[in-house]
Design an enzyme around this catalytic site. Structure first.
Site, PDB file in Angstrom:
ATOM      1  N   GLY A  93       4.984  -0.528  -3.825  1.00  0.00           N
ATOM      2  CA  GLY A  93       4.036   0.167  -2.973  1.00  0.00           C
ATOM      3  C   GLY A  93       3.192   1.117  -3.785  1.00  0.00           C
ATOM      4  CG  HIS A  94      -0.543   1.430  -3.411  1.00  0.00           C
ATOM      5  ND1 HIS A  94      -1.813   1.116  -2.961  1.00  0.00           N
ATOM      6  CD2 HIS A  94      -0.091   0.321  -4.051  1.00  0.00           C
ATOM      7  CE1 HIS A  94      -2.108  -0.132  -3.315  1.00  0.00           C
ATOM      8  NE2 HIS A  94      -1.080  -0.627  -3.973  1.00  0.00           N
ATOM      9  N   GLY A  95       3.244   4.527  -3.266  1.00  0.00           N
ATOM     10  CA  GLY A  95       3.808   5.869  -3.272  1.00  0.00           C
ATOM     11  C   GLY A  95       3.669   6.583  -1.945  1.00  0.00           C
ATOM     12  CG  ASP A 116      -2.290   0.659   0.887  1.00  0.00           C
ATOM     13  OD1 ASP A 116      -2.257   1.843   0.513  1.00  0.00           O
ATOM     14  OD2 ASP A 116      -3.344   0.021   1.018  1.00  0.00           O
ATOM     15  CB  THR A 170       0.395   1.650  -8.026  1.00  0.00           C
ATOM     16  OG1 THR A 170       0.297   2.036  -6.652  1.00  0.00           O
ATOM     17  CG2 THR A 170       0.499   0.142  -8.110  1.00  0.00           C
TER      18      THR A 170
END
Length: 358
Positions: A202-204, A180, A233
């Site tokens: 991860g999602h940044g 995440d 992402t």
């Protein structure tokens, strides 16, 4: 718990609890409560703390937290030890990826700090938390540095560090890989400094999501610099729900590097956890004074700059200052920018071409 009670009740100016090197401790859910008599509490984490191995071995009705410190001021954690959440058993029964009878929407956070001021945590390793690795809730004057947070990119909701109701927090010189956000910033959060971070998978780094329940959002003075994203992402993201109100302002992203990132620069004011299930509203969070300076790297998608601001409350004061993004693949000859109600100015070279309204 006896060791904690003895440490917390020690009346000396400084008291220490030691988790010895070379030892492993299987620990069920624990909450370490304050206030303590000493003004400085040192936790020397040199060994390994292991969580119960999955939900079948969980012996608490509270699924939200494994280890927590509450109301402990002057707390310092260091020592190159490891907190191992052994989260695979939770991930394998997550409703997100494995819906059906017996799945879990909630899993334990590895380490929660609540109402802990003057907190410092350095040189700590985190492995495979069932859900969020480190949660800061209502904490002020915090330093987190030289952390190594590791879980697979497929592990659900395993944010590296989440901050909520916090002020004056510094996160630096750390490596975060998870499923995440590497770092996420929630509501009523002020004066946050994030620098020298390696993020991926991860999602940044995300501000939000904010405003889900229609609350008046307050986020101010967020500075993110010298962060590298690899295969994430998202890169630098601000995300709000349409139902939100309030203000996000004074945000800077400086000296950022992207390597094969799907959405390098993104503002999403139409965030929704389920596709097409959020109805339009007449509200919106005002995003103002956001600066992107010296951002370079490669994008996995064609839309490298995506500023999807609210139709009701446009973004204002957005600055793009020397941004250079190129395609990470041969699929796109030319990257593009996409803007919706985004107003600001451009400085230096902007690639792909800016779509900001002046």
């Amino acid at each position: 718990m006896k060791a904690w009670k003895d440490t917390c009740s020690e009346a000396a100016s400084s008291a220490s609890l030691v988790i010895p090197k070379g030892k492993q401790f299987l620990v069920h859910p624990l909450i370490f409560t304050g206030p303590c008599k000493s003004g400085t509490i040192n936790v020397m984490l040199s060994g390994t703390i292991l969580a119960p191995n999955g939900p079948d071995q969980w012996n608490s009705s509270d699924l939200s937290t494994w280890l927590a410190f509450e109301g402990v001021n002057g707390l310092s954690i260091s020592g190159f030890g490891t907190i191992d959440g052994r989260g695979k058993g939770w991930w394998d029964r997550s409703c997100r990826y494995h819906p059906g009878q017996g799945c879990f929407t909630l899993a334990p956070t590895a380490l929660r700090f609540q109402n802990c001021n003057n907190l410092k945590m350095l040189n700590t390793n985190f492995h495979n938390s069932p859900q969020t690795h480190v949660l800061l809730l209502g904490c002020q004057n915090v330093e987190l540095g030289f952390l190594n947070i590791q879980s697979p990119g497929t592990s659900p909701n395993t944010d590296g560090i989440h901050i909520q109701f916090g002020r004056n927090v510094s996160i630096h010189n750390s490596q975060i890989a998870d499923g995440d956000d590497c770092i996420s910033i929630g509501d009523k959060t002020y004066d946050i400094k994030i620098n020298d971070i390696k993020c991926g998978p991860g999602h940044g780094v995300s501000i939000g999501s904010l405003g889900r329940d229609g609350e008046a959002v307050q986020v101010n003075n967020i500075k993110v610099k010298r962060v590298s994203f690899h295969g994430t992402t998202n890169g630098v993201r601000i995300k709000t729900w349409q139902t939100g109100r309030g203000l996000v302002q004074n945000v800077t992203f400086t000296n950022i590097n992207f390597a094969a990132v799907e959405n390098p620069i993104i503002i999403d004011q139409y965030y929704c956890d389920k596709l097409d299930s959020c109805k339009p509203t007449d509200t919106g969070v005002h995003i103002n004074d956001v600066r992107y300076s010296k951002l370079i790297g490669t994008s996995q998608t064609e839309v490298a700059i995506n500023l999807n601001c609210s139709n009701n409350v446009p973004c204002t004061g957005i600055t793009l200052d020397n941004v250079r993004l190129v395609s990470a693949t041969h699929q796109f000859n030319q990257l593009v920018s996409s803007c919706n109600h985004a107003f600001g100015l451009n400085r230096g070279i902007i690639e792909p071409k800016s779509c900001l309204k002046i």
